[in-house]
Design an enzyme around this catalytic site. Structure first.
Site, PDB file in Angstrom:
ATOM      1  N   GLU A  30       4.651  -0.403   5.009  1.00 16.77           N
ATOM      2  CA  GLU A  30       4.241   0.174   3.715  1.00 16.77           C
ATOM      3  C   GLU A  30       3.223  -0.729   3.011  1.00 16.77           C
TER       4      GLU A  30
ATOM      5  N   GLY B 274       9.273   6.150  12.250  1.00 16.75           N
ATOM      6  CA  GLY B 274      10.719   6.108  12.451  1.00 16.75           C
ATOM      7  C   GLY B 274      11.254   7.498  12.776  1.00 16.75           C
TER       8      GLY B 274
ATOM      9  N   THR C 264       0.398   5.326  10.892  1.00 13.54           N
ATOM     10  CA  THR C 264      -0.087   4.159  11.639  1.00 13.54           C
ATOM     11  C   THR C 264      -0.409   4.522  13.084  1.00 13.54           C
TER      12      THR C 264
HETATM   13  C1  LIG Z   1      21.405  11.407   6.388  1.00 15.98           C
HETATM   14  C2  LIG Z   1      21.735  10.193   7.095  1.00 15.98           C
HETATM   15  C3  LIG Z   1      21.591   8.963   6.352  1.00 15.98           C
HETATM   16  C4  LIG Z   1      20.300   8.848   5.783  1.00 15.98           C
HETATM   17  C5  LIG Z   1      20.241   7.606   5.089  1.00 15.98           C
HETATM   18  C6  LIG Z   1      19.247   7.717   4.075  1.00 15.98           C
HETATM   19  C7  LIG Z   1      19.868   8.344   2.909  1.00 15.98           C
HETATM   20  C8  LIG Z   1      18.738   8.642   2.000  1.00 15.98           C
HETATM   21  C9  LIG Z   1      19.186   9.068   0.716  1.00 15.98           C
HETATM   22  C10 LIG Z   1      18.333   9.164  -0.221  1.00 15.98           C
HETATM   23  C11 LIG Z   1      16.903   8.926   0.045  1.00 15.98           C
HETATM   24  C12 LIG Z   1      16.264   8.183  -1.044  1.00 15.98           C
HETATM   25  C13 LIG Z   1      14.957   7.638  -0.569  1.00 15.98           C
HETATM   26  C14 LIG Z   1      15.248   6.488   0.199  1.00 15.98           C
HETATM   27  C15 LIG Z   1      14.021   5.747   0.529  1.00 15.98           C
HETATM   28  C16 LIG Z   1      14.456   4.567   1.236  1.00 15.98           C
HETATM   29  C17 LIG Z   1      13.367   3.607   1.543  1.00 15.98           C
HETATM   30  C18 LIG Z   1      12.369   4.187   2.418  1.00 15.98           C
HETATM   31  C19 LIG Z   1      12.127   3.275   3.532  1.00 15.98           C
HETATM   32  C20 LIG Z   1      11.218   3.985   4.389  1.00 15.98           C
HETATM   33  C21 LIG Z   1      10.975   3.172   5.593  1.00 15.98           C
HETATM   34  C22 LIG Z   1       9.520   3.149   5.736  1.00 15.98           C
HETATM   35  C23 LIG Z   1       9.128   2.672   7.078  1.00 15.98           C
HETATM   36  C24 LIG Z   1       7.683   2.385   7.069  1.00 15.98           C
HETATM   37  C25 LIG Z   1       6.750   3.317   6.863  1.00 15.98           C
HETATM   38  C26 LIG Z   1       5.314   2.960   6.818  1.00 15.98           C
HETATM   39  O1  LIG Z   1       4.935   1.825   6.940  1.00 15.98           O
HETATM   40  S1  LIG Z   1       4.208   4.224   6.586  1.00 15.98           S
HETATM   41  C27 LIG Z   1       2.616   3.507   6.693  1.00 15.98           C
HETATM   42  C28 LIG Z   1       2.289   2.680   5.487  1.00 15.98           C
HETATM   43  N1  LIG Z   1       0.962   2.170   5.573  1.00 15.98           N
HETATM   44  C29 LIG Z   1       0.396   1.442   4.648  1.00 15.98           C
HETATM   45  O2  LIG Z   1       1.017   1.118   3.636  1.00 15.98           O
HETATM   46  C30 LIG Z   1      -1.030   1.076   4.856  1.00 15.98           C
HETATM   47  C31 LIG Z   1      -1.536   0.064   3.868  1.00 15.98           C
HETATM   48  N2  LIG Z   1      -2.921   0.300   3.588  1.00 15.98           N
HETATM   49  C32 LIG Z   1      -3.337   0.889   2.429  1.00 15.98           C
HETATM   50  O3  LIG Z   1      -2.538   1.254   1.580  1.00 15.98           O
HETATM   51  C33 LIG Z   1      -4.801   1.088   2.255  1.00 15.98           C
HETATM   52  O4  LIG Z   1      -5.506   1.310   3.370  1.00 15.98           O
HETATM   53  C34 LIG Z   1      -5.446  -0.030   1.454  1.00 15.98           C
HETATM   54  C35 LIG Z   1      -5.144  -1.403   2.000  1.00 15.98           C
HETATM   55  C36 LIG Z   1      -4.927   0.093   0.029  1.00 15.98           C
HETATM   56  C37 LIG Z   1      -6.958   0.126   1.439  1.00 15.98           C
HETATM   57  O5  LIG Z   1      -7.293   1.468   1.321  1.00 15.98           O
HETATM   58  P1  LIG Z   1      -8.801   1.948   1.259  1.00 15.98           P
HETATM   59  O6  LIG Z   1      -8.795   3.418   1.277  1.00 15.98           O
HETATM   60  O7  LIG Z   1      -9.589   1.257   2.310  1.00 15.98           O
HETATM   61  O8  LIG Z   1      -9.178   1.489  -0.151  1.00 15.98           O
HETATM   62  P2  LIG Z   1     -10.098   0.315  -0.670  1.00 15.98           P
HETATM   63  O9  LIG Z   1     -11.489   0.527  -0.238  1.00 15.98           O
HETATM   64  O10 LIG Z   1      -9.485  -1.022  -0.370  1.00 15.98           O
HETATM   65  O11 LIG Z   1      -9.965   0.572  -2.218  1.00 15.98           O
HETATM   66  C38 LIG Z   1     -10.701   1.610  -2.852  1.00 15.98           C
HETATM   67  C39 LIG Z   1     -10.082   1.878  -4.211  1.00 15.98           C
HETATM   68  O12 LIG Z   1      -8.863   2.609  -4.037  1.00 15.98           O
HETATM   69  C40 LIG Z   1      -7.823   1.984  -4.745  1.00 15.98           C
HETATM   70  N3  LIG Z   1      -6.556   2.305  -4.089  1.00 15.98           N
HETATM   71  C41 LIG Z   1      -6.156   1.973  -2.838  1.00 15.98           C
HETATM   72  N4  LIG Z   1      -4.928   2.468  -2.619  1.00 15.98           N
HETATM   73  C42 LIG Z   1      -4.557   3.125  -3.751  1.00 15.98           C
HETATM   74  C43 LIG Z   1      -3.362   3.836  -4.124  1.00 15.98           C
HETATM   75  N5  LIG Z   1      -2.330   3.954  -3.279  1.00 15.98           N
HETATM   76  N6  LIG Z   1      -3.322   4.390  -5.340  1.00 15.98           N
HETATM   77  C44 LIG Z   1      -4.361   4.254  -6.206  1.00 15.98           C
HETATM   78  N7  LIG Z   1      -5.501   3.583  -5.898  1.00 15.98           N
HETATM   79  C45 LIG Z   1      -5.581   3.034  -4.696  1.00 15.98           C
HETATM   80  C46 LIG Z   1      -8.188   0.514  -4.713  1.00 15.98           C
HETATM   81  O13 LIG Z   1      -7.503  -0.217  -5.690  1.00 15.98           O
HETATM   82  C47 LIG Z   1      -9.679   0.580  -4.917  1.00 15.98           C
HETATM   83  O14 LIG Z   1      -9.910   0.768  -6.290  1.00 15.98           O
HETATM   84  P3  LIG Z   1     -11.249   0.193  -6.925  1.00 15.98           P
HETATM   85  O15 LIG Z   1     -12.395   0.658  -6.123  1.00 15.98           O
HETATM   86  O16 LIG Z   1     -11.191   0.699  -8.322  1.00 15.98           O
HETATM   87  O17 LIG Z   1     -11.116  -1.316  -6.879  1.00 15.98           O
HETATM   88  C1  LIG Z   2       9.873  -1.554  11.206  1.00 16.71           C
HETATM   89  C2  LIG Z   2       8.588  -0.833  10.962  1.00 16.71           C
HETATM   90  C3  LIG Z   2       8.615   0.515  10.669  1.00 16.71           C
HETATM   91  C4  LIG Z   2       7.429   1.213  10.477  1.00 16.71           C
HETATM   92  N1  LIG Z   2       7.490   2.548  10.223  1.00 16.71           N
HETATM   93  C5  LIG Z   2       6.334   3.248  10.103  1.00 16.71           C
HETATM   94  C6  LIG Z   2       6.370   4.660   9.904  1.00 16.71           C
HETATM   95  O1  LIG Z   2       7.435   5.276   9.847  1.00 16.71           O
HETATM   96  N2  LIG Z   2       5.207   5.330   9.821  1.00 16.71           N
HETATM   97  C7  LIG Z   2       3.997   4.687   9.881  1.00 16.71           C
HETATM   98  O2  LIG Z   2       2.972   5.360   9.782  1.00 16.71           O
HETATM   99  N3  LIG Z   2       3.938   3.356  10.046  1.00 16.71           N
HETATM  100  C8  LIG Z   2       5.064   2.617  10.153  1.00 16.71           C
HETATM  101  N4  LIG Z   2       5.011   1.260  10.332  1.00 16.71           N
HETATM  102  C9  LIG Z   2       3.698   0.606  10.452  1.00 16.71           C
HETATM  103  C10 LIG Z   2       3.354  -0.265   9.240  1.00 16.71           C
HETATM  104  O3  LIG Z   2       3.041   0.520   8.130  1.00 16.71           O
HETATM  105  C11 LIG Z   2       2.198  -1.177   9.609  1.00 16.71           C
HETATM  106  O4  LIG Z   2       2.635  -2.021  10.642  1.00 16.71           O
HETATM  107  C12 LIG Z   2       1.767  -1.994   8.408  1.00 16.71           C
HETATM  108  O5  LIG Z   2       1.134  -1.188   7.441  1.00 16.71           O
HETATM  109  C13 LIG Z   2       0.819  -3.147   8.798  1.00 16.71           C
HETATM  110  O6  LIG Z   2      -0.278  -2.673   9.490  1.00 16.71           O
HETATM  111  P1  LIG Z   2      -0.714  -3.274  10.914  1.00 16.71           P
HETATM  112  O7  LIG Z   2       0.478  -3.259  11.792  1.00 16.71           O
HETATM  113  O8  LIG Z   2      -1.925  -2.542  11.308  1.00 16.71           O
HETATM  114  O9  LIG Z   2      -1.059  -4.780  10.640  1.00 16.71           O
HETATM  115  P2  LIG Z   2      -2.505  -5.423  10.624  1.00 16.71           P
HETATM  116  O10 LIG Z   2      -3.308  -4.786   9.550  1.00 16.71           O
HETATM  117  O11 LIG Z   2      -3.082  -5.460  11.976  1.00 16.71           O
HETATM  118  O12 LIG Z   2      -2.119  -6.880  10.118  1.00 16.71           O
HETATM  119  C14 LIG Z   2      -2.087  -8.036  10.962  1.00 16.71           C
HETATM  120  C15 LIG Z   2      -2.467  -9.250  10.089  1.00 16.71           C
HETATM  121  O13 LIG Z   2      -3.805  -9.093   9.656  1.00 16.71           O
HETATM  122  C16 LIG Z   2      -3.901  -9.279   8.262  1.00 16.71           C
HETATM  123  N5  LIG Z   2      -4.933  -8.380   7.712  1.00 16.71           N
HETATM  124  C17 LIG Z   2      -5.204  -7.096   8.039  1.00 16.71           C
HETATM  125  N6  LIG Z   2      -6.180  -6.603   7.273  1.00 16.71           N
HETATM  126  C18 LIG Z   2      -6.536  -7.574   6.435  1.00 16.71           C
HETATM  127  C19 LIG Z   2      -7.493  -7.691   5.383  1.00 16.71           C
HETATM  128  N7  LIG Z   2      -8.258  -6.660   5.029  1.00 16.71           N
HETATM  129  N8  LIG Z   2      -7.599  -8.862   4.729  1.00 16.71           N
HETATM  130  C20 LIG Z   2      -6.810  -9.900   5.060  1.00 16.71           C
HETATM  131  N9  LIG Z   2      -5.881  -9.864   6.021  1.00 16.71           N
HETATM  132  C21 LIG Z   2      -5.754  -8.717   6.706  1.00 16.71           C
HETATM  133  C22 LIG Z   2      -2.522  -8.921   7.719  1.00 16.71           C
HETATM  134  O14 LIG Z   2      -2.278  -9.619   6.512  1.00 16.71           O
HETATM  135  C23 LIG Z   2      -1.606  -9.372   8.835  1.00 16.71           C
HETATM  136  O15 LIG Z   2      -1.265 -10.728   8.650  1.00 16.71           O
HETATM  137  C24 LIG Z   2       6.190   0.535  10.541  1.00 16.71           C
HETATM  138  C25 LIG Z   2       6.168  -0.830  10.823  1.00 16.71           C
HETATM  139  C26 LIG Z   2       7.340  -1.507  11.042  1.00 16.71           C
HETATM  140  C27 LIG Z   2       7.291  -2.967  11.359  1.00 16.71           C
END
Ligand SMILES: CCCCCCCC/C=C\CCCCCCCCCCCCC/C=C/C(=O)SCCNC(=O)CCNC(=O)[C@H](O)C(C)(C)COP(=O)(O)OP(=O)(O)OC[C@H]1O[C@@H](n2cnc3c(N)ncnc32)[C@H](O)[C@@H]1OP(=O)(O)O
Ligand SMILES: Cc1cc2nc3c(=O)[nH]c(=O)nc-3n(C[C@H](O)[C@H](O)[C@H](O)COP(=O)(O)OP(=O)(O)OC[C@H]3O[C@@H](n4cnc5c(N)ncnc54)[C@H](O)[C@@H]3O)c2cc1C
Length: 674
Positions: A440, A196, A157
């Site tokens: 996510e 994070g 992000t």
């Molecule tokens: C040691 C000390 C203690 C430690 C404690 C921990 C102990 C751990 C022990 C064990 C570990 C175990 C593991 C534990 C895990 C615990 C939980 C983990 C928590 C982690 C915390 C996370 C914090 C947050 C992190 C983040 O947020 S990272 C950033 C995440 N970002 C996003 O999710 C972004 C969202 N956006 C998207 O995914 C995409 O951009 C989109 C919205 C899907 C659009 O993508 P785009 O490329 O533009 O595609 P489109 O044009 O819309 O679609 C085209 C086409 O593609 C298909 N598509 C899209 N995505 C996918 C996909 N992922 N897979 C397959 N296909 C996909 C889509 O459907 C379209 O298909 P069609 O054309 O056929 O319709």
């Molecule tokens: C606690 C926390 C931990 C995080 N950890 C990580 C990390 O470790 N690594 C990392 O890379 N990221 C991390 N993130 C970022 C996180 O993945 C993004 O914040 C999340 O994917 C949402 O994206 P954004 O912030 O750009 O929201 P935006 O996309 O700007 O969303 C704002 C609003 O717009 C709307 N919107 C956006 N696009 C569309 C659309 N196409 N159609 C309709 N509505 C739309 C959404 O629904 C939402 O209501 C973390 C976020 C938080 C809060």
């Protein structure tokens, strides 16, 4: 007032509730854990990790400054990481610690009221190495990461873009002269934001950047990037890194920002399982599916369903136990004040939380098994099941996190004023889980991904083409008549499917109408997105209901009669609850009558009364140790008022009889001398 139970002084109301419970609590624990073997293993892990007392703090985290909180979280993360490398690794049956063990992850919650700064290392950095590296890359990076010689995070992000990954601005430009990539942040909005552990903890990260080679952009790709010196931890030249500041939750996770000034990394640091850049700069696509670089996100979405089920189990344990000891009001003047758990409205708030924790737990296991099957097929080069799985994991992540956040907040409401105390444990649970709805993949955005799949599936059904399993119900969408209502569990599930099919049909019809009226496909889609989100939500509810019901029938096949009854009651409650939440939709898309709905409401209320005597037994069956709950209201012994007072007395504000603020401000103001 209190009575002793297994050497523990237990609140008498809780003791009475436990005596009243008519089913074998341990049997239900086994169902929730996925079998007796898992329960035994979990308990062993918890014993080793928690019995030493290493998880405890002398002073509560909530009384520490942000810096102290962070340092304390790092201290405990190191203790826990060392345990994971040694005794816990062996116990959890893992060759190397960590990544596949939700029990290890859950046990860590005893150490952190918020989260560990290592969460992203284990939750995304290591999984990305496992999922996106070539075997050679993996053999270099994985042992170092698993041994925690290096600590990493996942920096995708940016300030300007989170959802729209294709819009990321960080560039990685290949320089064939030096065989390096040059990472650069061309704008303020291109700064990485949120990762994070990035602020202070990690020395490596996965960076997602736009790949340029031979003057052409090939879209976003993952790179492994060293950002701090391995010895001194000082940020390397060309790196600008820091922490992003206070947040609603995650305050021990040092979420950070990161910018690059023409920062060079070796060519081999591009993760090359799915695409490669050769020495001369030639780009080679390896993967059969264009979205495999999104794999880590799919993995975490799957994990999150389990994660929120666990947190909802915690909140419902706290609120149900508290509701059993709390007495309030006097509806019958000659009787003592009732336990608030006796109020039907309280049962309405809480029993759906227990049922949802079960529903999501069982769905998460099923989802994990489906994920493993998809991964196995992809290993053999077949990506056919990926679109359906992406649609499924997207909607389950969206609905599970949203429902859990809502129900955790409802648990807080159920605890009245005391639920607002940090020491109740519920605010921290809410702050953690409400973030899962956003990260996510935001709720709306992910449901629209599912809707995309639903619309395509609907068109396939219309053309009488074969459908994939989770949308096979769409084949019945063209009968021309409304689905027949029947209030049996299977009947309600069929009605939920009819809602999803009906809503999808409405979306398709409206989009077609809009396009005939002259809108482009993109605009017609956009104008229909409120309904598309509703259709995807309905689809997901049908999937959860169907999976929950089928799994509980399967898992209780050999259970004792009373366990079967109580598990059936919970499942039925879940179905009735959601049918009653969607009466308008049922009237639109099924043959349900007003009388049917009135009868259903009565049946729901009667079901609450049947579950009532077993409510404490049901939350005891989650088997959450006090160390994991961190709650004055929810501890096993129910000594709520004693614990609230003990916690209040720990407040640093109570250290001095008169606050300095008195002489500095209050006194001068009161004496008219300010
Ligand atoms: C040691 C000390 C203690 C430690 C404690 C921990 C102990 C751990 C022990 C064990 C570990 C175990 C593991 C534990 C895990 C615990 C939980 C983990 C928590 C982690 C915390 C996370 C914090 C947050 C992190 C983040 O947020 S990272 C950033 C995440 N970002 C996003 O999710 C972004 C969202 N956006 C998207 O995914 C995409 O951009 C989109 C919205 C899907 C659009 O993508 P785009 O490329 O533009 O595609 P489109 O044009 O819309 O679609 C085209 C086409 O593609 C298909 N598509 C899209 N995505 C996918 C996909 N992922 N897979 C397959 N296909 C996909 C889509 O459907 C379209 O298909 P069609 O054309 O056929 O319709
Ligand atoms: C606690 C926390 C931990 C995080 N950890 C990580 C990390 O470790 N690594 C990392 O890379 N990221 C991390 N993130 C970022 C996180 O993945 C993004 O914040 C999340 O994917 C949402 O994206 P954004 O912030 O750009 O929201 P935006 O996309 O700007 O969303 C704002 C609003 O717009 C709307 N919107 C956006 N696009 C569309 C659309 N196409 N159609 C309709 N509505 C739309 C959404 O629904 C939402 O209501 C973390 C976020 C938080 C809060």
């Amino acid at each position: 007032m209190t009575q002793t139970n297994n050497n523990m002084t237990v609140n008498p109301d809780l003791a009475m509730e436990r005596a009243k419970c008519n089913f074998n609590v341990l049997e239900v624990t086994h169902i929730f854990d996925g079998g007796e073997r898992n329960t035994l293993q979990r308990k062993k892990i918890e014993d080793v990790a928690l019995n030493s007392g290493a998880s405890k703090d002398a002073l509560g985290e909530e009384h520490m400054s942000p810096k102290e909180k962070y340092e304390n979280a790092v201290r405990k993360s190191c203790i826990y990481a060392t345990m994971m490398k040694n005794e816990l690794a062996e116990l959890s049956g893992l060759e190397s610690f960590g990544v596949s063990s939700p029990v290890i992850r859950r046990t860590a919650d005893a150490f952190f009221k918020e989260v560990s700064p290592f969460l992203l290392h284990l939750g995304m950095f290591v999984p990305t190495i496992m999922g996106q590296c070539t075997p050679e890359q993996q053999s270099y990076w994985l042992p170092r990461a698993l041994d925690m010689q290096i600590i990493g995070t996942y920096a995708q992000t940016e300030l300007g873009h989170g959802t729209f990954i294709r819009g990321l601005e960080t560039t990685a430009t290949y320089d064939p002269e030096t065989e390096e990539f040059v990472l650069h942040s061309p704008t303020l909005s291109s700064y990485k934001w949120w990762a994070g552990g990035l602020g202070k903890t990690v020395n490596y990260c996965i960076v997602v950047a736009q790949l340029y080679t031979k003057g052409e952009c090939h879209g976003t790709h993952p790179f492994i990037v060293q950002i701090r010196d391995e010895d001194t931890h000082v940020p390397l030249p060309g790196i600008k890194v820091g922490e992003i500041g206070p947040k609603m939750g995650f305050n021990t996770a040092d979420n950070g920002f990161l910018g690059f000034d023409h920062y060079r990394i070796p060519r081999e640091h591009m993760l090359m399982k799915n695409a490669q850049v050769l020495k001369d700069g030639t780009y080679v696509k390896v993967a059969r599916h264009g979205k495999l670089t999104y794999g880590t996100m799919v993995f975490v979405r799957v994990v999150l369903v389990n994660e929120v089920a666990f947190n909802l189990a915690k909140a419902s344990t706290i609120a149900v136990r508290y509701s059993a000891i709390r007495r309030q009001s006097k509806p019958k003047p000659d009787e003592v004040e009732p336990q608030i758990l006796d109020y039907v409205t309280q049962q309405h708030k809480l029993f759906i939380a227990i049922a949802t924790a079960h529903a999501l737990q069982l769905c998460s296991t099923w989802l994990w098994e489906s994920f493993s099957a998809v991964l196995a097929q992809m290993k053999g080069g077949n990506t056919d099941t990926l679109p359906e799985f992406h649609a499924l994991s997207s909607c389950l992540k969206a609905i599970s996190t949203s429902d859990s956040a809502h129900l955790i907040e409802q648990c807080r409401h159920a605890c009245g004023g005391h639920g607002y105390m940090i020491s109740s444990g519920i605010p921290n649970l809410y702050n953690f889980v409400s973030a899962t709805r956003t990260y996510e993949g935001d709720y709306t955005v992910l449901l629209l991904q599912t809707a995309r799949f639903l619309v395509k599936a609907y068109e396939q059904a219309e053309a009488k083409k074969p459908l994939t399993p989770t949308v096979s119900y769409l084949a019945h969408a063209f009968s021309g008549s409304r689905a027949t209502w029947d209030n049996s569990p299977d009947g309600i599930i069929r009605s939920f499917q009819a809602l999803a099919a009906g809503k999808t049909a409405v979306c398709v019809t409206n989009m077609r109408k809009r396009m005939r009226a002259g809108l482009s496909q993109v605009d017609a889609w956009e104008m229909s997105t409120i309904q598309l989100v509703a259709a995807a939500e309905a689809h997901c509810r049908a999937v959860i209901a169907d999976t929950y019901r089928k799994e509980i029938v399967r898992l209780t096949a050999n259970s004792s009669p009373n366990v079967k009854v109580v598990m059936d009651q919970l499942t039925t409650l879940y179905l009735y609850y959601w049918a009653l939440e969607r009466t308008g939709d049922l009237l639109m898309f099924t043959s349900v009558s007003q009388k049917d709905l009135v009868d259903l409401q009565i049946a729901y209320e009667e079901l609450l009364l049947k579950i009532r005597p077993n409510a404490v037994g049901l939350v005891d069956a989650f088997d959450l140790r006090d160390e994991l709950l961190h709650s004055t209201l929810g501890s096993y012994d129910g000594r709520v008022y004693e614990r609230l007072m003990e916690e209040a007395l720990k407040s640093p504000m109570n250290k001095e009889p008169v606050s300095d603020a008195y002489s500095k401000y209050l006194r001068p103001m009161m004496k008219g001398k300010l």
